[in-house]
Design a protein around this motif. Structure first.
Motif, short mmCIF file in Angstrom:
data_model
loop_
_atom_site.label_atom_id
_atom_site.label_comp_id
_atom_site.label_asym_id
_atom_site.label_seq_id
_atom_site.Cartn_x
_atom_site.Cartn_y
_atom_site.Cartn_z
N ILE A 95 28.39 -4.30 9.83
CA ILE A 95 27.42 -3.20 9.78
C ILE A 95 26.90 -3.01 8.36
CG2 ILE A 95 27.16 -0.70 10.05
CD1 ILE A 95 29.10 -0.89 12.43
N ILE A 96 27.79 -3.10 7.38
CA ILE A 96 27.36 -3.00 5.98
C ILE A 96 26.37 -4.10 5.65
CG2 ILE A 96 28.15 -3.22 3.59
CD1 ILE A 96 30.77 -1.87 4.47
N LEU A 97 26.68 -5.33 6.06
CA LEU A 97 25.77 -6.45 5.84
C LEU A 97 24.42 -6.18 6.49
CD1 LEU A 97 25.12 -9.35 4.91
CD2 LEU A 97 26.11 -10.15 7.08
N ALA A 98 24.44 -5.71 7.73
CA ALA A 98 23.20 -5.44 8.46
C ALA A 98 22.37 -4.37 7.74
CB ALA A 98 23.51 -5.01 9.89
N ILE A 127 24.64 -8.89 18.92
CA ILE A 127 25.37 -9.71 17.95
C ILE A 127 26.50 -8.91 17.31
CG2 ILE A 127 25.16 -10.92 15.74
CD1 ILE A 127 22.30 -11.71 16.65
N LEU A 128 26.23 -7.66 16.97
CA LEU A 128 27.28 -6.81 16.41
C LEU A 128 28.42 -6.62 17.41
CD1 LEU A 128 25.24 -4.08 14.51
CD2 LEU A 128 26.85 -5.70 13.50
N LEU A 179 33.97 -8.31 19.32
CA LEU A 179 34.81 -9.05 20.27
C LEU A 179 35.48 -10.24 19.58
CD1 LEU A 179 32.55 -9.09 23.47
CD2 LEU A 179 34.58 -7.69 23.05
N GLY A 180 34.74 -10.88 18.66
CA GLY A 180 35.33 -11.99 17.91
C GLY A 180 36.49 -11.53 17.07
N GLY A 181 36.40 -10.31 16.54
CA GLY A 181 37.52 -9.75 15.80
C GLY A 181 38.75 -9.57 16.67
N LEU A 182 38.54 -9.15 17.91
CA LEU A 182 39.66 -9.02 18.85
C LEU A 182 40.25 -10.39 19.17
CD1 LEU A 182 38.38 -6.34 21.39
CD2 LEU A 182 40.18 -6.07 19.67
#
Length: 356
Positions: free
Chosen positions: A182-185, A218-219, A224-227
């Motif tokens: 989110i910071i990057l976005a 995408i976010l 989900l990728g973090g999970l």
């Protein structure tokens, strides 16, 4: 004879301001690049099992690593008190400990560097009156989110220091990665908005809300990728397109944990399956979006960006499949994570400059 009032269509009075905003844009893009590097180092820290090697949170004094053999032994002794050492790394040598310590220290040190790169130029731009009003509030908000991210990082690490834990809690790792994204976005959104695109408006085509929906998808997929990463779900069912011989695992396997809601975090089968499903959804949506825009205005910049986004989504899914089939080697896991940041950044730029 009248005095020329403009240079290449830009008011002379606006030229200094335009140059100042260009410097601000460059600064913000540099911050975005550092965030991507931070995500990469964080991924390497996770994949090398280094995240719990520093058992204390010292935002200031922690910047100095152990400098003597005695100091190293003191840090090593702290690590030997936690469950990860007892259950996973028992018998580790001091040299091996220094290796995992270096990854975690580097990750935290990079966070400190980002703080300096954010704060010092901000003070300079603010003092010169370049950053003010709404832009100032937006940048300060991003800075506050960065400070919160540091606290979330420690909460995540602390979850892995609990008795019986050998890694951080998956939900907290997912939160940490999502907030970084989110910071990057936010950084990319602000930077992209600072560029004067008035001359390019005629080459754009209406895109509706599809680009912003794509950013949201995408976010969600990154979360989900973090999970998947936190629960090590990528180390199971290393086949594609089938999972244990089926496109869709049976409900008895997907909802085996009680209460059922905990399956979305703790059941590696459902965690991986959800990540697969959203990947398909993103690719399908990106391809549909590109096809729709190309039908309306094939030669527009909007169509070009949409087509590029479809290609990036396909490439990221292919990289994810390779990562899964190879059982997440370090290089593939890092490439998949960093490329996700690139896909997100490009999607944000597309959403920022596209007309609704």
């Amino acid at each position: 004879m009248a005095v020329a009032a403009s240079t290449e269509g830009v008011s002379l009075a606006r030229v200094p301001q335009s140059r100042s905003l260009s410097a601000v844009r460059t600064w913000i893009y540099c911050l975005a690049a550092l965030v991507v590097l931070m995500v990469a180092v964080g991924g390497a820290t996770r994949l090398t099992g280094s995240g719990l090697s520093i058992t204390e949170w010292k935002p200031v004094t922690g910047a100095i690593p152990p400098l003597t053999e005695q100091a190293w032994m003191a840090e090593f002794e702290k690590y030997r008190q936690i469950s990860q050492y007892e259950l996973v790394n028992k018998g580790m040598t001091l040299s091996e400990f220094k290796f995992i310590y270096a990854w975690e220290w580097g990750h935290r040190q990079l966070g400190r560097l980002i703080g300096l790169v954010f704060f010092l130029p901000l003070v300079w731009f603010w003092a010169r009156g370049v950053i003010k009003g709404r832009l100032a509030l937006t940048v300060l908000g991003i800075g506050a989110l960065g400070g919160l991210q540091g606290a979330i990082g420690w909460i995540m690490v602390a979850s892995g220091l609990e008795p019986g834990m050998t890694a951080v809690a998956p939900i907290k790792l997912a939160l940490h990665l999502t907030v970084a994204s989110i910071i990057l976005a936010c950084l990319v959104w602000v930077a992209a908005g600072l560029k004067d695109r008035s001359d390019a408006v005629r080459q754009e085509a209406p895109a509706g809300y599809a680009p912003r929906i794509l950013v949201g998808l995408i976010l969600f997929q990154i979360a989900l990728g973090g999970l998947v990463a936190g629960s090590k779900a990528g180390l199971t069912y290393n086949t594609w397109p089938l999972m244990d011989g089926a496109l869709v695992p049976p409900a008895s396997a997907l909802l085996v944990v009680k209460p059922w809601i905990e399956n979305f975090v703790d059941n590696v089968i459902l965690v991986q399956f959800n990540h697969r499903l959203v990947a398909y959804a993103i690719v399908a949506f990106a391809v549909w979006h590109a096809w729709t825009i190309r039908r309306q205005a094939k030669s527009s910049r909007t169509a070009g960006r949409a087509t590029g986004m479809a290609g990036l989504a396909l490439a990221q899914m292919a990289l994810g499949i390779v990562t899964l089939l190879l059982a997440v080697p370090l290089w593939a896991g890092l490439a998949h994570q960093v490329f996700a940041m690139a896909v997100l950044a490009m999607a944000v730029v597309h959403a920022r400059v596209s007309t609704i």
